[in-house]
Design a protein around this motif. Sequence first.
Motif, PDB file in Angstrom:
ATOM      1  N   ASN A 210       2.547   1.597  -3.401  1.00  0.00           N
ATOM      2  CA  ASN A 210       1.614   2.295  -4.417  1.00  0.00           C
ATOM      3  C   ASN A 210       1.343   3.644  -4.341  1.00  0.00           C
ATOM      4  O   ASN A 210       1.291   4.329  -5.349  1.00  0.00           O
ATOM      5  CB  ASN A 210       0.332   1.470  -4.185  1.00  0.00           C
TER       6      ASN A 210
ATOM      7  N   THR B 150     -14.335   3.032   0.791  1.00  0.00           N
ATOM      8  CA  THR B 150     -14.734   1.607   0.342  1.00  0.00           C
ATOM      9  C   THR B 150     -14.668   0.615   1.568  1.00  0.00           C
ATOM     10  O   THR B 150     -14.080   1.242   2.760  1.00  0.00           O
ATOM     11  CB  THR B 150     -13.714   1.253  -0.695  1.00  0.00           C
TER      12      THR B 150
ATOM     13  N   ILE C 297      -7.688   7.342  -4.291  1.00  0.00           N
ATOM     14  CA  ILE C 297      -8.707   6.552  -5.232  1.00  0.00           C
ATOM     15  C   ILE C 297      -7.877   5.755  -5.966  1.00  0.00           C
ATOM     16  O   ILE C 297      -8.435   4.729  -6.393  1.00  0.00           O
ATOM     17  CB  ILE C 297      -9.335   7.834  -5.969  1.00  0.00           C
ATOM     18  N   ASN C 298      -6.729   6.024  -6.264  1.00  0.00           N
ATOM     19  CA  ASN C 298      -5.829   5.188  -7.045  1.00  0.00           C
ATOM     20  C   ASN C 298      -5.755   3.920  -6.347  1.00  0.00           C
ATOM     21  O   ASN C 298      -5.649   2.725  -6.839  1.00  0.00           O
ATOM     22  CB  ASN C 298      -4.396   5.897  -7.438  1.00  0.00           C
ATOM     23  N   GLU C 299      -5.488   4.020  -5.051  1.00  0.00           N
ATOM     24  CA  GLU C 299      -5.310   2.740  -4.293  1.00  0.00           C
ATOM     25  C   GLU C 299      -6.761   1.949  -3.948  1.00  0.00           C
ATOM     26  O   GLU C 299      -6.730   1.014  -3.291  1.00  0.00           O
ATOM     27  CB  GLU C 299      -4.622   3.049  -2.837  1.00  0.00           C
ATOM     28  N   GLY C 300      -7.849   2.666  -4.305  1.00  0.00           N
ATOM     29  CA  GLY C 300      -8.997   2.120  -4.050  1.00  0.00           C
ATOM     30  C   GLY C 300      -9.540   2.176  -2.531  1.00  0.00           C
ATOM     31  O   GLY C 300     -10.510   1.464  -2.156  1.00  0.00           O
TER      32      GLY C 300
ATOM     33  N   GLN D 180     -12.649  -1.704   2.126  1.00  0.00           N
ATOM     34  CA  GLN D 180     -11.307  -1.818   2.408  1.00  0.00           C
ATOM     35  C   GLN D 180     -10.512  -0.506   2.919  1.00  0.00           C
ATOM     36  O   GLN D 180      -9.410  -0.720   3.328  1.00  0.00           O
ATOM     37  CB  GLN D 180     -10.372  -2.588   1.223  1.00  0.00           C
ATOM     38  N   GLY D 181     -11.143   0.349   2.650  1.00  0.00           N
ATOM     39  CA  GLY D 181     -10.434   1.824   2.683  1.00  0.00           C
ATOM     40  C   GLY D 181     -10.347   2.179   4.153  1.00  0.00           C
ATOM     41  O   GLY D 181      -9.254   2.657   4.556  1.00  0.00           O
TER      42      GLY D 181
ATOM     43  N   VAL E 287     -13.844   6.161  -3.624  1.00  0.00           N
ATOM     44  CA  VAL E 287     -14.406   6.341  -5.008  1.00  0.00           C
ATOM     45  C   VAL E 287     -15.186   7.362  -5.207  1.00  0.00           C
ATOM     46  O   VAL E 287     -15.791   7.784  -3.868  1.00  0.00           O
ATOM     47  CB  VAL E 287     -15.057   4.895  -5.118  1.00  0.00           C
TER      48      VAL E 287
ATOM     49  N   THR F 185       0.829  -1.176  -0.053  1.00  0.00           N
ATOM     50  CA  THR F 185      -0.005   0.030  -0.314  1.00  0.00           C
ATOM     51  C   THR F 185       0.791   1.140   0.074  1.00  0.00           C
ATOM     52  O   THR F 185       0.646   2.184  -0.772  1.00  0.00           O
ATOM     53  CB  THR F 185      -0.828   0.044   1.331  1.00  0.00           C
TER      54      THR F 185
END
Length: 881
Positions: free
Chosen positions: A628, A775, A757-760, A777-778, A763, A625
Motif C-alpha cells: 500500500n 490509531t 494517513i492513507n494506510e490508516g 491499529q497504527g 488520522v 501494508t
Amino acid sequence: MSLFQTIKNIVPNTRAKVRKHIDYLLADTHDYYAGIYPGNSSYLIKKIIAHLVKKLSFDDHNLDKIKNIEKESIVIFASKNKRLFDFLYFHTKLKALDLPFPELGFDFRFFFLLPIKRVARILLSQLDYFLHHFHVKDIYTSGFAQKELTNKKSGFVCLIEKEAFYKRFIKSTPDPLFHLIELQKQTDTCVVIVPEDIIYVTKPRHKDPRLGDILFGTHEKPGLLKRVYTLIRYPGKTWVAVAKPVNLKEFLSRPEIERLDAEFQTHRLRSHLVDILNRQRKSITGPVLKSRQEITEDILTRKSLREYLADYAAKNNIPLYKINKQAASYIKEIAANYNLRIINILSWILNWVFKNIFEGLVVNQEEINRMREKSTEAPLILIPCHKSHLDYLLLPYVMFKNNMPCPHIAAGKNLSFWPLGPLFRGGGAFFLRRTFKGAQLYTKIFAAYLEKLLYEGFNIKIFIEGGRSRTGKLLTPRPGGLSMIIKAYMNGACDNLFFVPVFVGYDRVLEEDAYLKEIEGGKKNPETLKGLINTRKFLKKKYGKVYIKFDEPLSFKDYLKAKNIDLTRTTDEEYIQFVKQFAYKLINSINENTVVTPHGIIASAILNDTQNHFVKEQMIERVNTYMNLLTFKNAELSDTLIMDPDNAFNTVINNFISRNFIELADDDEGEISDNTTFIVKHNKRAILDYYKNSVISFFVPSAYTAVAILEIDRFNFSLSDLVLRYKFLQKMYTDEFSYDEEITPEEQISKCIKGFINEGILVPDTTSADMLKLTSQGLRKLKWFAAFLLPFFESYKTTLLFLEKEKTDKYDAKEQTKKIQAFGSKLYKRNNISLKESLSLVNYRNAATYFARNGINGSEDQIQIDYYKEIIDRLTRLTVS
C-alpha cells in the motif's frame, strides 16, 4: 501551285493538328513533371516495391515524430544522400498509415516507375513548353512546387548529391532548400522538415577504408549492390531512423539566422540538417573506429601530456625515455580494444546464456529511445548500480540489441585475466586499478584516456559505487571516476555530457552464496580461469527476471547553468564537494528508479517479524501494508506484481522453501494455508536481508518517521515533534542510505505522514489543525516500518561496545572492521544480539566511519559512547516491544 506554296499551306494545318493532339493528351493541363510520383506504377513494380518495403520495420517511436506534426503543416522529408528507395519507402509506408507521405521529389526523375501514358504527357508538356520558350521548364520557376506544397502534398529533398551541387554551384540552377525558405517567408503555414535515414550498416565506420568499402561503398554511403544485398539478406539489421522534425519558421526566426540573406540561410539550413543526420547516425553506429595503436599514439603525442611527462621526469630525476615507456605501458594496461567481431560473438553467446538462466529481460523501449535521442547531442555517461558481474554484460547487450553502440566500460583490473580480459577489451572494457593512491603518473594517463574517449564521442559506463554491493542496497558513492570525467569535460573534451542513472535489478543474483560468505567475513575469491570454468554450474539454474530502468538523461551543462555553478572558479575543496554531491544525486536517481520485486517484499515481511518464526497470514498482512505504501509512493513495480501479486508472492514463498531459506514448522507439514507457520533458517537470514535491502530505499524515510513517532510515546503529536529524531537518524545512517539534500526533513516527514494517513496508521486531530493522532491499529504497523532499522541498530550498538573496550587507533580501518565482526559473532552466540544479518562487515565499516567522524575512536570517548548507546537501546526497545 508551286512546291513552296503547297508546304506553306500544309504546315499551319499540321501545327494545328499537333497542337490539338498535345492538348488532348495533356488533358487541359501542362503540369506534368518527372519529379512527381503519384504511386500508379505498373502492377509488377508495385509488388516489388511493396515486398521490399515490408522487409523494413518502422518503430512506433519514429512514427510518433511524424504523427505529432501539426496537420496543417507543409511536410518535407530530407535525406542526406540521394537514394530512390528512401523516397519509395516513405511514400509507400506512410501512405498506408494515412500519414503525410512524399509525392514531390525535388531533383528526382521517376520515368521508369511511371506508366507510359504519363511519361508521354511529361515529354509532350516539356516539348510544348520548349517550342514556346526555348528552354525546359522546372518545378521551381513555374511555381508548380509551391502550388503542390501549398495544397498539402509532401516533398522529399536530398541534401548532398554531387550532380545537384554542380548544377547549383556552377550553373546556378534552383536550390530546393532556397525555395522552401522563400515559401516559408510567404506563408503563415509552418514548413516542417523531417530528417530521415535508412541505415543499411549499423556498424561503426573505420577510419581507413577497407577493400569492401572501395568496391561496394562505405557504411555511411553503401553502393547499390551492398544496399540490395543487405535489404534482401539481412533486413533485420537495416534501421529506419527519423530525427526530430525541424520547424523552418522557428529556424529562420533565430537571431543568428534571421540576419543572413536567403542564400546563406540556405547554406546554414543544409548544414544544420546534415549535422542532425550525422549525429543521429552516430547515435546508432557509434563514432569512427580507430585502432588501439592509433588511440595510444594520439594520447601520448598530445602536447599537454608530453609537457607533463617531461616535467614529471625532471622533478623525479628519471630519464624521459623511461617515463615515456612507463606511460605507454599504462595505456596498454588500461585501454580497450573495441572489436566488432568480438562484440558480435559476445552478443551471440550472451543471447544463448541469458535465455538459459533468465526468464526475461524487462526493459522499457521508450527509455531506450529517449536515451538514443540524447546521444545525438553529446556522449552518454551511464551510471548503473552494481549488484553482479553480469552488470558488465547486460547493459552493452541491451544497447547493442537496440541498435546503439556498446559503451566503453570501466572494469576492475581483476577481470583482465585470460581469456576474459581480451574478450572484455574487444567488447569495449577498459581496466582500472582498485586504487590510484600514490600512482601519480598512472592517474594522469588514465585521465588522458578518459578525455580521449569523450573527445572521440564514445559513451562511457562507470560504476559509481566502486564495486559490487554485497548487501543489496546501494553503496556510498566513490566519485573518483566521476571526477575525472567532469575534469575531461572542463578541459574541452566535449561540449556537453548526459548522465544516465541506470537501475539493474535481479529476482535472484548469481553470486548470492559468495556474497553470504564475504559479508560474514569470508575471503573474496579472486577471479581466475578456474573460477570461470566453474561458472558452468550457473547455467543449470533459473534466476528469474532482470529489470533494467534508464532514468531521464541529465544534461551536465544545463545542470551547471541551473545551479549557477562555474567549476573553473572553484577551489579544490569546493570541486571535491561538488563532485560528491553530484554523485549522491546520481545514486538517489538510481534508488528512485528501483523496480520492486516480490522477492524483496516477501524478504522484508519475513525479517521484520521480531521472532524467528511467523504465520503466513500475519506475514501477508505486513506484505499488504508495504505494498500500500509503495502504491501510494507510485513506486515502480515488477510486471509480476502488477499482473498477479498473490500468485507472485506464493511463488516466492515456495521458492524460498525450496532454497531452504525458510521451512515449515514440524506441526505444519502438508499443504500451505494462511495458518501455516514457517521457521526462518538463521544461517540464511543474511541472504534474505540482501533481497530485503533491494527495496529498502523506499521504506527508509517511513522507518525514520515511525521510530520518531514511537519515541514520543504519545497518541497525539505534531510534525515538529518528529524533526530532531528524524535528523539524528538521517545523519547517523548517511553512509547506509543516501538522501536528497534538496528535500528538507520536514518535507520528508510530511510525505511519510500522508502515506501513514492513507494506510490508516494516523488520522488528523479534529481539535487541532497541526496535530495528528495514532490509531489503535497504527502502533502495530508503525513497528513494521521501524523494524527495517533493527539490523542497523544492532550493528551500530556492536560497534560502540567494541570501541568501548579498545584503545584509540589500535587497528587500521580494515583490521578494525574484522575485529568488530568477530566481536559481534561472540555477542550473537551469547544471545546479546538477536539478528544474524546484523553481523555485516559493511554495516560495521560504515558504523566505525560514522563514529570516527563524530569523535568516537576508542575507550577514551566513553561519554559519547554512552550517549549513542542509550539512544540506540531505547529505539530498539520501542521497535521490538
